[in-house]
Design a protein around this motif. Structure first.
Motif, mmCIF file in Angstrom:
data_model
loop_
_atom_site.group_PDB
_atom_site.id
_atom_site.type_symbol
_atom_site.label_atom_id
_atom_site.label_comp_id
_atom_site.label_asym_id
_atom_site.label_seq_id
_atom_site.Cartn_x
_atom_site.Cartn_y
_atom_site.Cartn_z
ATOM 1 N N GLY A 54 0.796 -1.224 0.000
ATOM 2 C CA GLY A 54 0.000 0.000 0.000
ATOM 3 C C GLY A 54 0.825 1.269 0.000
ATOM 4 O O GLY A 54 0.568 2.183 -0.785
ATOM 5 N N VAL A 55 1.835 1.322 0.857
ATOM 6 C CA VAL A 55 2.589 2.571 0.972
ATOM 7 C C VAL A 55 3.446 2.828 -0.264
ATOM 8 O O VAL A 55 3.590 3.974 -0.710
ATOM 9 N N TRP A 56 3.985 1.768 -0.869
ATOM 10 C CA TRP A 56 4.808 1.990 -2.062
ATOM 11 C C TRP A 56 3.959 2.288 -3.298
ATOM 12 O O TRP A 56 4.386 3.030 -4.184
ATOM 13 N N SER A 57 2.742 1.769 -3.329
ATOM 14 C CA SER A 57 1.807 2.145 -4.399
ATOM 15 C C SER A 57 1.412 3.612 -4.228
ATOM 16 O O SER A 57 1.300 4.358 -5.208
ATOM 17 N N LEU A 58 1.231 4.028 -2.974
ATOM 18 C CA LEU A 58 0.888 5.418 -2.684
ATOM 19 C C LEU A 58 2.043 6.344 -3.059
ATOM 20 O O LEU A 58 1.837 7.405 -3.666
ATOM 21 N N MET A 59 3.269 5.938 -2.714
ATOM 22 C CA MET A 59 4.445 6.736 -3.066
ATOM 23 C C MET A 59 4.565 6.888 -4.577
ATOM 24 O O MET A 59 4.850 7.974 -5.100
ATOM 25 N N GLU A 60 4.328 5.783 -5.272
ATOM 26 C CA GLU A 60 4.405 5.808 -6.732
ATOM 27 C C GLU A 60 3.378 6.782 -7.308
ATOM 28 O O GLU A 60 3.690 7.600 -8.183
ATOM 29 N N ALA A 61 2.148 6.718 -6.794
ATOM 30 C CA ALA A 61 1.079 7.590 -7.288
ATOM 31 C C ALA A 61 1.364 9.058 -6.979
ATOM 32 O O ALA A 61 1.170 9.928 -7.827
ATOM 33 N N LEU A 62 1.847 9.331 -5.777
ATOM 34 C CA LEU A 62 2.129 10.718 -5.393
ATOM 35 C C LEU A 62 3.237 11.328 -6.248
ATOM 36 O O LEU A 62 3.186 12.499 -6.616
ATOM 37 N N LEU A 63 4.245 10.529 -6.563
ATOM 38 C CA LEU A 63 5.352 11.038 -7.363
ATOM 39 C C LEU A 63 5.010 11.145 -8.846
ATOM 40 O O LEU A 63 5.741 11.764 -9.609
ATOM 41 N N GLN A 64 3.908 10.534 -9.245
ATOM 42 C CA GLN A 64 3.453 10.693 -10.626
ATOM 43 C C GLN A 64 2.779 12.052 -10.814
ATOM 44 O O GLN A 64 2.657 12.542 -11.932
ATOM 45 N N ILE A 65 2.322 12.629 -9.709
ATOM 46 C CA ILE A 65 1.667 13.930 -9.773
ATOM 47 C C ILE A 65 2.734 15.008 -9.895
ATOM 48 O O ILE A 65 3.625 15.124 -9.062
ATOM 49 N N ARG A 66 2.646 15.770 -10.931
ATOM 50 C CA ARG A 66 3.667 16.798 -11.171
ATOM 51 C C ARG A 66 3.402 18.016 -10.293
ATOM 52 O O ARG A 66 2.854 19.028 -10.721
ATOM 53 N N ASP A 67 3.798 17.891 -9.067
ATOM 54 C CA ASP A 67 3.585 18.965 -8.107
ATOM 55 C C ASP A 67 4.890 19.219 -7.367
ATOM 56 O O ASP A 67 5.414 18.338 -6.710
ATOM 57 N N ALA A 68 5.418 20.405 -7.486
ATOM 58 C CA ALA A 68 6.719 20.731 -6.903
ATOM 59 C C ALA A 68 6.718 20.534 -5.393
ATOM 60 O O ALA A 68 7.721 20.141 -4.799
ATOM 61 N N SER A 96 8.267 -16.795 -4.690
ATOM 62 C CA SER A 96 6.865 -17.133 -4.961
ATOM 63 C C SER A 96 5.895 -16.032 -4.523
ATOM 64 O O SER A 96 4.717 -16.056 -4.881
ATOM 65 N N LEU A 97 6.395 -15.069 -3.745
ATOM 66 C CA LEU A 97 5.531 -13.998 -3.252
ATOM 67 C C LEU A 97 5.434 -12.879 -4.289
ATOM 68 O O LEU A 97 6.328 -12.038 -4.404
ATOM 69 N N GLY A 98 4.345 -12.872 -5.023
ATOM 70 C CA GLY A 98 4.165 -11.878 -6.074
ATOM 71 C C GLY A 98 4.102 -10.448 -5.569
ATOM 72 O O GLY A 98 4.515 -9.520 -6.270
ATOM 73 N N TRP A 99 3.618 -10.257 -4.353
ATOM 74 C CA TRP A 99 3.507 -8.888 -3.835
ATOM 75 C C TRP A 99 4.872 -8.252 -3.599
ATOM 76 O O TRP A 99 5.024 -7.029 -3.701
ATOM 77 N N LEU A 100 5.882 -9.068 -3.310
ATOM 78 C CA LEU A 100 7.232 -8.516 -3.160
ATOM 79 C C LEU A 100 7.764 -8.032 -4.510
ATOM 80 O O LEU A 100 8.444 -7.004 -4.593
ATOM 81 N N LYS A 101 7.437 -8.775 -5.562
ATOM 82 C CA LYS A 101 7.873 -8.372 -6.905
ATOM 83 C C LYS A 101 7.191 -7.079 -7.344
ATOM 84 O O LYS A 101 7.832 -6.191 -7.905
ATOM 85 N N SER A 102 5.899 -6.958 -7.068
ATOM 86 C CA SER A 102 5.183 -5.740 -7.453
ATOM 87 C C SER A 102 5.670 -4.544 -6.638
ATOM 88 O O SER A 102 5.736 -3.420 -7.138
ATOM 89 N N THR A 103 6.043 -4.799 -5.377
ATOM 90 C CA THR A 103 6.589 -3.722 -4.547
ATOM 91 C C THR A 103 7.965 -3.307 -5.053
ATOM 92 O O THR A 103 8.297 -2.117 -5.055
ATOM 93 N N LEU A 104 8.747 -4.275 -5.495
ATOM 94 C CA LEU A 104 10.054 -3.968 -6.094
ATOM 95 C C LEU A 104 9.877 -3.052 -7.300
ATOM 96 O O LEU A 104 10.613 -2.077 -7.459
ATOM 97 N N ARG A 105 8.882 -3.343 -8.130
ATOM 98 C CA ARG A 105 8.621 -2.492 -9.291
ATOM 99 C C ARG A 105 8.243 -1.078 -8.857
ATOM 100 O O ARG A 105 8.739 -0.089 -9.416
ATOM 101 N N SER A 106 7.395 -0.963 -7.835
ATOM 102 C CA SER A 106 7.005 0.362 -7.336
ATOM 103 C C SER A 106 8.214 1.118 -6.803
ATOM 104 O O SER A 106 8.345 2.325 -7.019
ATOM 105 N N CYS A 107 9.098 0.403 -6.107
ATOM 106 C CA CYS A 107 10.314 1.041 -5.571
ATOM 107 C C CYS A 107 11.189 1.592 -6.698
ATOM 108 O O CYS A 107 11.785 2.669 -6.569
ATOM 109 N N LEU A 108 11.273 0.864 -7.799
ATOM 110 C CA LEU A 108 12.065 1.316 -8.942
ATOM 111 C C LEU A 108 11.427 2.523 -9.616
ATOM 112 O O LEU A 108 12.126 3.433 -10.076
#
Length: 231
Positions: A54-68, A96-108
């Motif tokens: 949840g938090v890394w998906s939130l971080m990803e979404a917030l940083l997609q917003i072009r707001d200084a 085997s834990l897919g959520w760790l892989k998706s979190t890795l992608r969000s971190c990148l």
């Protein structure tokens, strides 16, 4: 089960809509809280799945917003440059834990979005570590595109005067490593098949798949080793 790209995009749209009413409350303050929780996910590997994803998906979404104001406040670059490595190590131990892989992608993705504000030394160190993982083919195929995108963004901080030059250096190294791996696989596979050792060929399948994915993503950046030879 992990967050998809679509989930992060939907969250981004929701945050953008909410931000129209109270930009500072929704964006800046929420980002500060999210950054704090993200730092905890790096330090503590016992946090529940929903918190980490949840938090890394939130971080990803917030940083997609072009707001200084979002990008300029409370951004912990140390967390941004180390989180992907931590998540990769955890995923390697529990593939085997897919959520760790998706979190890795969000971190990148977060790494790529935060690269422009990093000090040159931090960006260079992070780029070197990420490049090593690319040439070792230790990244899951699903996240290679995000890793290559992060490498491209880091190049701008490593050499702000000539980002394309910084890109060419690592692209050439990674691309040539992919070519060597592919050539080695073809040669070895031919020999193994001739000896009816089909299982030995299968053993190298994960490695060659990662090499092919990596070569494709690096080529998509728009540079080939032969381009350098023509210059």
């Amino acid at each position: 089960h992990g967050a998809s790209k679509g989930a992060a995009q939907a969250l981004e749209k929701a945050l953008t809509t909410l931000g129209r009413e109270d930009n500072d409350l929704i964006h800046a303050q929420l980002f500060k809280r999210a950054m704090s929780v993200a730092a905890r996910t790096v330090e503590d590997d016992h946090l529940p799945e929903w918190t980490v994803v949840g938090v890394w998906s939130l971080m990803e979404a917030l940083l997609q917003i072009r707001d200084a104001r979002v990008k300029g406040r409370a951004l912990d670059f140390e967390v941004c440059t180390t989180a992907w490595q931590v998540m990769l190590d955890r995923h390697s131990g529990m593939p085997s834990l897919g959520w760790l892989k998706s979190t890795l992608r969000s971190c990148l993705v977060v790494l790529a979005k935060s690269a422009s504000g990093m000090r040159r030394s931090d960006a260079e160190d992070c780029q070197n570590r990420l490049q090593q993982n690319l040439v070792d083919f230790s990244l899951p195929p699903d996240v290679v595109a995000s890793a290559v995108a992060a490498m491209s963004e880091l190049s701008g901080s490593v050499n702000p005067d000539d980002p394309s030059k910084a890109c060419k250096a690592w692209i050439r190294t990674v691309f040539l490593r992919c070519e060597d791996e592919i050539a080695s696989f073809v040669q070895d596979a031919s020999r193994r098949v001739a000896m009816n050792e089909f299982e030995r060929v299968q053993d190298r399948k994960p490695q060659i798949v990662r090499a092919l994915f990596t070569a494709g993503e690096v080529a998509a950046v728009g540079f080939r080793p032969e381009d350098d030879e023509k210059a």
